[in-house]
Design an enzyme around this catalytic site. Structure first.
Site, PDB file in Angstrom:
ATOM      1  N   LYS A   1       0.781  -1.146   0.038  1.00 36.62           N
ATOM      2  CA  LYS A   1      -0.031   0.012   0.163  1.00 36.62           C
ATOM      3  C   LYS A   1       0.958   1.504  -0.026  1.00 36.62           C
ATOM      4  CE  LYS A   1      -1.492   1.797   3.655  1.00 36.62           C
ATOM      5  NZ  LYS A   1      -2.235   2.246   4.882  1.00 36.62           N
TER       6      LYS A   1
ATOM      7  N   ARG B   1       2.089   6.072  -2.922  1.00 41.25           N
ATOM      8  CA  ARG B   1       3.024   7.007  -3.329  1.00 41.25           C
ATOM      9  C   ARG B   1       3.495   6.833  -4.679  1.00 41.25           C
ATOM     10  NH1 ARG B   1       4.054   5.490   1.914  1.00 41.25           N
ATOM     11  NH2 ARG B   1       5.383   6.771   3.320  1.00 41.25           N
TER      12      ARG B   1
ATOM     13  N   GLN C   1       3.560  10.310   7.667  1.00 45.79           N
ATOM     14  CA  GLN C   1       2.976  10.812   6.493  1.00 45.79           C
ATOM     15  C   GLN C   1       2.845  12.282   6.208  1.00 45.79           C
ATOM     16  OE1 GLN C   1      -0.886   8.825   6.820  1.00 45.79           O
ATOM     17  NE2 GLN C   1      -0.163   6.518   6.552  1.00 45.79           N
TER      18      GLN C   1
ATOM     19  N   SER D   1       7.972   6.028  12.960  1.00 46.76           N
ATOM     20  CA  SER D   1       7.825   5.095  11.633  1.00 46.76           C
ATOM     21  C   SER D   1       8.722   5.478  10.619  1.00 46.76           C
ATOM     22  CB  SER D   1       6.314   4.977  11.083  1.00 46.76           C
ATOM     23  OG  SER D   1       5.707   4.555  12.134  1.00 46.76           O
TER      24      SER D   1
ATOM     25  N   ASP E   1       3.022  -0.184  12.575  1.00 46.17           N
ATOM     26  CA  ASP E   1       1.812  -1.118  12.036  1.00 46.17           C
ATOM     27  C   ASP E   1       1.928  -2.621  12.385  1.00 46.17           C
ATOM     28  OD1 ASP E   1       0.477   1.093  11.037  1.00 46.17           O
ATOM     29  OD2 ASP E   1       1.461   0.547   9.078  1.00 46.17           O
TER      30      ASP E   1
ATOM     31  N   LYS F   1      -4.557   5.780  15.001  1.00 44.27           N
ATOM     32  CA  LYS F   1      -4.704   4.979  14.007  1.00 44.27           C
ATOM     33  C   LYS F   1      -6.174   4.868  13.227  1.00 44.27           C
ATOM     34  CE  LYS F   1      -0.091   4.224  13.083  1.00 44.27           C
ATOM     35  NZ  LYS F   1       0.737   4.600  11.580  1.00 44.27           N
TER      36      LYS F   1
ATOM     37  N   ARG G   1      -6.137  -3.895  10.813  1.00 46.69           N
ATOM     38  CA  ARG G   1      -5.048  -4.750  11.353  1.00 46.69           C
ATOM     39  C   ARG G   1      -5.477  -5.272  12.755  1.00 46.69           C
ATOM     40  NH1 ARG G   1      -1.227  -3.810   7.929  1.00 46.69           N
ATOM     41  NH2 ARG G   1      -1.074  -1.923   6.969  1.00 46.69           N
TER      42      ARG G   1
ATOM     43  N   LYS H   1      -9.658  -2.961   3.565  1.00 52.00           N
ATOM     44  CA  LYS H   1      -8.881  -1.444   3.235  1.00 52.00           C
ATOM     45  C   LYS H   1      -7.467  -1.826   2.709  1.00 52.00           C
ATOM     46  CE  LYS H   1      -6.900   1.906   6.606  1.00 52.00           C
ATOM     47  NZ  LYS H   1      -7.251   2.963   5.734  1.00 52.00           N
TER      48      LYS H   1
END
Length: 414
Positions: free
Chosen positions: A10, A15, A154, A179, A295, A322, A367, A392
């Site tokens: 993903k 990206r 992000q 992250s 994650d 999240k 998740r 998702k």
């Protein structure tokens, strides 16, 4: 030994959709992730007037528009997807027009204000601090920004991606970063599209000049999705799984989850183009800092009761913002199964236990659903209230997990 072919990343797919849209030329993405998050991003590009073809599941094509969106006004719905919601504003802000952003109720609860403030500084006119909002674009000036990416990497990725589209380039000083490996993915793909971007400690310098398509790009398997299958093997004594296409050359940080499994006693083989995990007689307890692998936190939490000692997961405050508060969702799910759990602001500690069969609340979080599905391999009768929320990022997840267990049933235990 069983092989599992994991769907595309993903992180890479979304990206690459941004980069392909912004670049000169036509880009073909091979093995993109076909899931709700990526389809939302692709359909947003179509609404913006980009020439994009997603009719072939194994091959998406995008013709770029370096000048920005063709549509002078458009409504963009990024659904549940945080990457689309955070990346696309920078793409449209570099163009000219009026763009209305919205998203699901779940995504509207997630933070985005720091990114919108940064885009305002660069020249975007944005009427609200949260989704939904309207962005009036007249190009991005560039300059120097201080970025706090301690809640989400992000924010930094979104600004880096927009950097080559600014008039004078962008210098970003990062005060905090969570992250971090996701930034390595961003830089790798930006350079693939010809961007000039340099990093010195906590300072990133992005030169103006736009992007040029490399023509064709193959998307790696998703390392976060792979974590569930690696964990399934680690939690199944004598069982092995190999994930092809994901090895030592990958920039995806979540592949580091395999090292956590090795610390718990699993046999891990990492090759240039694959990773293999074999479960020990029983996993051992571990203390793991997952700040940069957050994650995978639910994956580790779900298999933790099967270890011989406590499993403590630390430095994970960001998982509270999240799709849901993942720290509390994991704690609640484990307690429902009769597992002793203690939590703090940024940690969770799970004691060894034999979980009971029960219904686990997923909080509509893919998740949580995938992680507790792995535990379900060892706990007959464990059920999920919303197994379908895996669409998702991995619509085929339950089929893949079922195929894996079917392969194991045909093989002797090693």
């Amino acid at each position: 030994m069983a092989d599992v072919v994991i769907p595309g990343s993903k992180s890479e797919t979304n990206r690459l959709l941004f980069l392909a849209a912004a670049a000169t030329g036509r880009t073909v993405l091979h093995r993109p992730l076909v899931a709700d998050d990526t389809e939302a991003c692709a359909r947003a590009l179509a609404a913006l007037g980009y020439d994009i073809d997603i009719t072939h599941a194994g091959r998406w094509a995008v013709t770029g528009r370096p000048e920005g969106p063709a549509a002078p006004e458009a409504s963009i719905d990024t659904r549940d997807g945080a990457t689309g919601a955070r990346f696309l504003p920078g793409l449209v802000a570099a163009g000219r027009g009026v763009y209305h952003f919205t998203a699901s109720e779940q995504m509207r609860r997630r933070p985005i204000t720091p990114l919108l403030n940064a885009l305002r500084t660069l020249g975007a006119d944005i009427d609200r601090d949260t989704l939904p909002y309207t962005l009036r674009a007249n190009g991005l000036a560039g300059g120097r920004l201080v970025v706090d990416a301690g809640v989400s990497s992000q924010y930094l990725t979104a600004l880096l991606l927009a950097g080559p589209l600014t008039r004078t380039g962008l210098t970003l000083h990062v005060t905090r970063l969570v992250s971090a490996p996701y930034i390595d993915i961003t830089l790798k793909l930006m350079r693939l599209f010809g961007a000039s971007v340099e990093r010195t400690d906590d300072v990133f310098r992005v030169e103006p000049g736009g992007y040029t398509s490399p023509g064709e790009v193959t998307v790696e398997p998703d390392a976060s999705t792979a974590s569930y299958f690696l964990a399934a093997a680690a939690a199944s004594p004598g069982r092995s799984v190999t994930v092809p296409g994901l090895g030592t050359g990958s920039a995806q940080g979540d592949l580091g989850f395999a090292r956590v499994l090795a610390d718990m006693g699993a046999a891990v083989g990492l090759q240039p183009d694959s990773v293999t995990v074999t479960g020990p007689g029983r996993l051992t307890g571990v203390t793991a800092d997952l700040h940069h692998l957050s994650d995978t936190m639910p994956t580790l939490a779900a298999i933790a009761p099967l270890a011989t000692g406590p499993v403590r997961i630390e430095n994970i405050a960001n998982v509270r913002v999240k799709e849901c508060d993942r720290l509390e969702a994991c704690a609640a799910g484990l307690r429902t199964l009769g597992v002793p759990v203690v939590t703090g602001e940024d940690w969770i500690e799970i004691q060894p236990a034999q979980p009971n069969a029960a219904l686990v609340a997923t909080q509509r979080d893919h998740r949580i659903a995938m992680a507790f599905s792995v535990l379900g391999l060892r706990v007959p009768g464990l059920e999920l209230d919303d197994p379908g929320c895996v669409i998702k990022t991995c619509p085929s997840f339950h089929q893949l997990l079922g195929d894996l267990t079917a392969q194991w049933e045909k093989e002797p235990v090693s």
